[in-house]
Scaffold this motif. Structure first.
Motif, PDB file in Angstrom:
ATOM      1  N   ALA A   1      10.466  -1.890  15.016  1.00 38.53           N
ATOM      2  CA  ALA A   1      10.770  -3.119  15.801  1.00 38.53           C
ATOM      3  C   ALA A   1       9.715  -3.922  15.359  1.00 38.53           C
ATOM      4  O   ALA A   1       9.870  -5.356  15.303  1.00 38.53           O
ATOM      5  CB  ALA A   1      10.852  -2.586  17.144  1.00 38.53           C
ATOM      6  N   PHE A   2       8.304  -3.532  15.401  1.00 38.69           N
ATOM      7  CA  PHE A   2       7.434  -4.500  15.046  1.00 38.69           C
ATOM      8  C   PHE A   2       7.367  -5.129  13.635  1.00 38.69           C
ATOM      9  O   PHE A   2       7.079  -6.158  13.439  1.00 38.69           O
ATOM     10  CB  PHE A   2       6.033  -3.708  15.149  1.00 38.69           C
ATOM     11  CG  PHE A   2       4.732  -4.580  14.721  1.00 38.69           C
ATOM     12  CD1 PHE A   2       4.228  -5.335  15.698  1.00 38.69           C
ATOM     13  CD2 PHE A   2       4.286  -4.359  13.569  1.00 38.69           C
ATOM     14  CE1 PHE A   2       3.196  -6.075  15.468  1.00 38.69           C
ATOM     15  CE2 PHE A   2       3.079  -5.278  13.287  1.00 38.69           C
ATOM     16  CZ  PHE A   2       2.657  -5.975  13.947  1.00 38.69           C
ATOM     17  N   LEU A   3       7.757  -4.299  12.753  1.00 34.70           N
ATOM     18  CA  LEU A   3       8.075  -4.902  11.440  1.00 34.70           C
ATOM     19  C   LEU A   3       8.986  -6.079  11.229  1.00 34.70           C
ATOM     20  O   LEU A   3       9.098  -6.724  10.516  1.00 34.70           O
ATOM     21  CB  LEU A   3       8.294  -3.747  10.311  1.00 34.70           C
ATOM     22  CG  LEU A   3       6.999  -2.986   9.972  1.00 34.70           C
ATOM     23  CD1 LEU A   3       7.574  -1.710   9.169  1.00 34.70           C
ATOM     24  CD2 LEU A   3       5.986  -3.697   9.156  1.00 34.70           C
ATOM     25  N   VAL A   4      10.169  -5.658  11.915  1.00 33.62           N
ATOM     26  CA  VAL A   4      11.244  -6.461  11.835  1.00 33.62           C
ATOM     27  C   VAL A   4      10.736  -7.813  12.528  1.00 33.62           C
ATOM     28  O   VAL A   4      11.185  -8.877  11.989  1.00 33.62           O
ATOM     29  CB  VAL A   4      12.469  -6.018  12.370  1.00 33.62           C
ATOM     30  CG1 VAL A   4      13.592  -7.160  12.614  1.00 33.62           C
ATOM     31  CG2 VAL A   4      13.043  -5.028  11.758  1.00 33.62           C
ATOM     32  N   ALA A   5      10.102  -7.685  13.713  1.00 37.36           N
ATOM     33  CA  ALA A   5       9.808  -9.034  14.464  1.00 37.36           C
ATOM     34  C   ALA A   5       8.749  -9.695  13.640  1.00 37.36           C
ATOM     35  O   ALA A   5       8.735 -10.940  13.624  1.00 37.36           O
ATOM     36  CB  ALA A   5       9.132  -8.741  15.620  1.00 37.36           C
ATOM     37  N   THR A   6       7.530  -9.025  12.859  1.00 34.10           N
ATOM     38  CA  THR A   6       6.695  -9.554  12.080  1.00 34.10           C
ATOM     39  C   THR A   6       7.410 -10.198  11.026  1.00 34.10           C
ATOM     40  O   THR A   6       7.071 -11.444  10.439  1.00 34.10           O
ATOM     41  CB  THR A   6       5.727  -8.554  11.620  1.00 34.10           C
ATOM     42  OG1 THR A   6       5.103  -7.934  12.617  1.00 34.10           O
ATOM     43  CG2 THR A   6       4.475  -9.381  10.727  1.00 34.10           C
ATOM     44  N   GLY A   7       8.288  -9.648  10.130  1.00 37.41           N
ATOM     45  CA  GLY A   7       9.109 -10.498   9.200  1.00 37.41           C
ATOM     46  C   GLY A   7       9.558 -11.513   9.566  1.00 37.41           C
ATOM     47  O   GLY A   7       9.666 -12.549   9.004  1.00 37.41           O
ATOM     48  N   ILE A   8      10.367 -11.584  10.797  1.00 39.65           N
ATOM     49  CA  ILE A   8      11.088 -12.719  11.058  1.00 39.65           C
ATOM     50  C   ILE A   8      10.070 -13.933  11.382  1.00 39.65           C
ATOM     51  O   ILE A   8      10.043 -15.157  10.857  1.00 39.65           O
ATOM     52  CB  ILE A   8      11.816 -12.607  12.295  1.00 39.65           C
ATOM     53  CG1 ILE A   8      13.120 -11.631  11.929  1.00 39.65           C
ATOM     54  CG2 ILE A   8      12.321 -14.004  12.961  1.00 39.65           C
ATOM     55  CD1 ILE A   8      13.805 -11.075  13.212  1.00 39.65           C
ATOM     56  N   ARG A   9       8.804 -13.584  11.831  1.00 38.14           N
ATOM     57  CA  ARG A   9       7.812 -14.524  12.287  1.00 38.14           C
ATOM     58  C   ARG A   9       7.303 -15.170  10.858  1.00 38.14           C
ATOM     59  O   ARG A   9       6.893 -16.340  10.869  1.00 38.14           O
ATOM     60  CB  ARG A   9       6.750 -13.922  13.318  1.00 38.14           C
ATOM     61  CG  ARG A   9       5.430 -14.674  13.477  1.00 38.14           C
ATOM     62  CD  ARG A   9       4.474 -14.050  14.273  1.00 38.14           C
ATOM     63  NE  ARG A   9       4.005 -12.815  13.546  1.00 38.14           N
ATOM     64  CZ  ARG A   9       3.303 -12.677  12.705  1.00 38.14           C
ATOM     65  NH1 ARG A   9       2.607 -13.877  12.082  1.00 38.14           N
ATOM     66  NH2 ARG A   9       2.826 -11.667  11.946  1.00 38.14           N
ATOM     67  N   MET A  10       6.884 -14.150  10.189  1.00 37.90           N
ATOM     68  CA  MET A  10       6.356 -14.600   8.976  1.00 37.90           C
ATOM     69  C   MET A  10       7.239 -15.339   7.966  1.00 37.90           C
ATOM     70  O   MET A  10       6.714 -16.394   7.395  1.00 37.90           O
ATOM     71  CB  MET A  10       5.905 -13.296   7.928  1.00 37.90           C
ATOM     72  CG  MET A  10       5.022 -13.773   6.723  1.00 37.90           C
ATOM     73  SD  MET A  10       4.714 -12.054   5.842  1.00 37.90           S
ATOM     74  CE  MET A  10       3.238 -11.457   6.941  1.00 37.90           C
ATOM     75  N   ALA A  11       8.661 -15.177   8.109  1.00 36.34           N
ATOM     76  CA  ALA A  11       9.418 -15.986   7.253  1.00 36.34           C
ATOM     77  C   ALA A  11       9.537 -17.302   7.921  1.00 36.34           C
ATOM     78  O   ALA A  11       9.856 -18.372   7.161  1.00 36.34           O
ATOM     79  CB  ALA A  11      10.859 -15.142   7.309  1.00 36.34           C
ATOM     80  N   ARG A  12       9.468 -17.642   9.172  1.00 37.22           N
ATOM     81  CA  ARG A  12       9.621 -18.955   9.707  1.00 37.22           C
ATOM     82  C   ARG A  12       8.258 -19.680   9.840  1.00 37.22           C
ATOM     83  O   ARG A  12       8.518 -21.060   9.896  1.00 37.22           O
ATOM     84  CB  ARG A  12       9.885 -18.701  11.300  1.00 37.22           C
ATOM     85  CG  ARG A  12      11.561 -18.097  11.317  1.00 37.22           C
ATOM     86  CD  ARG A  12      11.657 -17.987  12.811  1.00 37.22           C
ATOM     87  NE  ARG A  12      11.747 -19.148  13.644  1.00 37.22           N
ATOM     88  CZ  ARG A  12      11.891 -19.228  14.899  1.00 37.22           C
ATOM     89  NH1 ARG A  12      11.926 -18.113  15.607  1.00 37.22           N
ATOM     90  NH2 ARG A  12      11.913 -20.224  15.556  1.00 37.22           N
TER      91      ARG A  12
END
Length: 304
Positions: free
Chosen positions: A123-134
């Motif tokens: 869950a942390f990786l998915v949330a981090t990925g979304i934040r980093m992409a934005r």
């Protein structure tokens, strides 16, 4: 560890200005060594382990590249002289080595102790990925940083540098140079980088040796890579999007591992395709922007 010591001590002498040729030679050499280590892992653990190492190495190296852009923002904000940047990078990389070692041990212990930790990491990786992409890491707002405000309000600081000195004497006491603030912020971001990095590699492999190796080789040549790419930060505008997609992908792969097995060679292909595409699009966009910035000749100039 021996390679890291050689890299940290031998690359660039104190106060020396790093040339582009030297930075390129060290970057290519260390990156080539990291890729070549795939053969050692293949000999030690077979093809599957080698694929895990290569995928982990690529992810960690790419995350390190994004981290360097944040360092470039810090150096520009504090106007750190180019010869002194080497010292800040030295301690920044030392901090990264220590912190990643700590987080690797902690991550391995958590995954061993509880299967629930797997879903937390995912869950942390998915949330981090979304934040980093934005949000691009190259546009960090240091002025709004709570740590920055704390430093400037509590620590007497000069507005100029004195070589590589961290503190200088003024009047009856000592005051900090901007080098101290740069070091503190680099160390603070090292913590953030380690938190982002370690779950990503554990999403690819649980073999601690491969996790250590991929992280160690990704840090080799990091200082040289900075001096090679520091002036090209804006050219990699889509790298954060590519890294975000990769982190979200490995997070989903980790979270669904009990239901769906994604072969490592498939993961490796996705990582290569996404990162390669992000870098390729970034370079193409930078080339188009440079062409658009060139003024077109007027009719009179053309006839002349």
């Amino acid at each position: 560890m021996a390679g890291l010591l050689v890299d940290l001590i031998a690359f660039g002498h104190r106060g020396e200005r790093i040339s582009l040729r030297l930075a390129l030679a060290w970057s290519v050499g260390w990156s080539g060594l990291g890729l070549a280590f795939t053969g050692v892992v293949w000999w030690w653990g077979g093809r599957a382990r080698a694929e895990e190492y290569l995928a982990g190495f690529l992810v960690e190296k790419s995350l390190s590249l994004d981290n360097l852009f944040v360092f470039a923002v810090i150096f520009a904000y504090f106007a750190v002289p180019a010869p002194s940047q080497r010292r800040v990078l030295f301690w920044g990389i030392v901090g990264a080595i220590v912190l990643r070692g700590v987080f690797i041990l902690a991550g391995a212990a958590l995954l061993e102790a509880s299967h629930l930790a797997l879903y937390v990491f995912a869950a942390f990786l998915v949330a981090t990925g979304i934040r980093m992409a934005r949000h691009s890491g190259a546009h960090v707002n240091l002025e709004r940083s709570k740590l920055m405000r704390f430093l400037t309000s509590r620590l007497p600081m000069t507005s100029s540098y004195s070589g590589d000195a961290l503190f200088v004497r003024e009047g009856d006491g000592w005051v900090a140079t901007p080098m101290v603030a740069a070091l503190v912020l680099v160390a603070a971001f090292d913590v953030v980088f380690a938190i982002d990095s370690i779950p990503a590699i554990f999403a690819i492999t649980r073999e601690v040796f491969i996790v250590y190796a991929a992280n160690a080789f990704s840090l080799l040549g990091l200082a040289a890579l900075y001096f090679l790419l520091a002036d090209m930060v804006e050219r990699f505008r889509y790298l954060n999007v590519g890294l975000g997609v990769v982190l979200a992908f490995v997070g989903l792969k980790m979270g669904l591992s009990d239901l769906l097995h994604v072969p490592t060679h498939v993961s490796l292909g996705v990582i290569l395709a996404v990162l390669g595409g992000a870098i390729g699009l970034s370079m193409a966009r930078a080339s188009l922007d440079e062409r658009a910035a060139v003024p077109k000749p007027t009719m009179g100039e053309e006839s002349a």
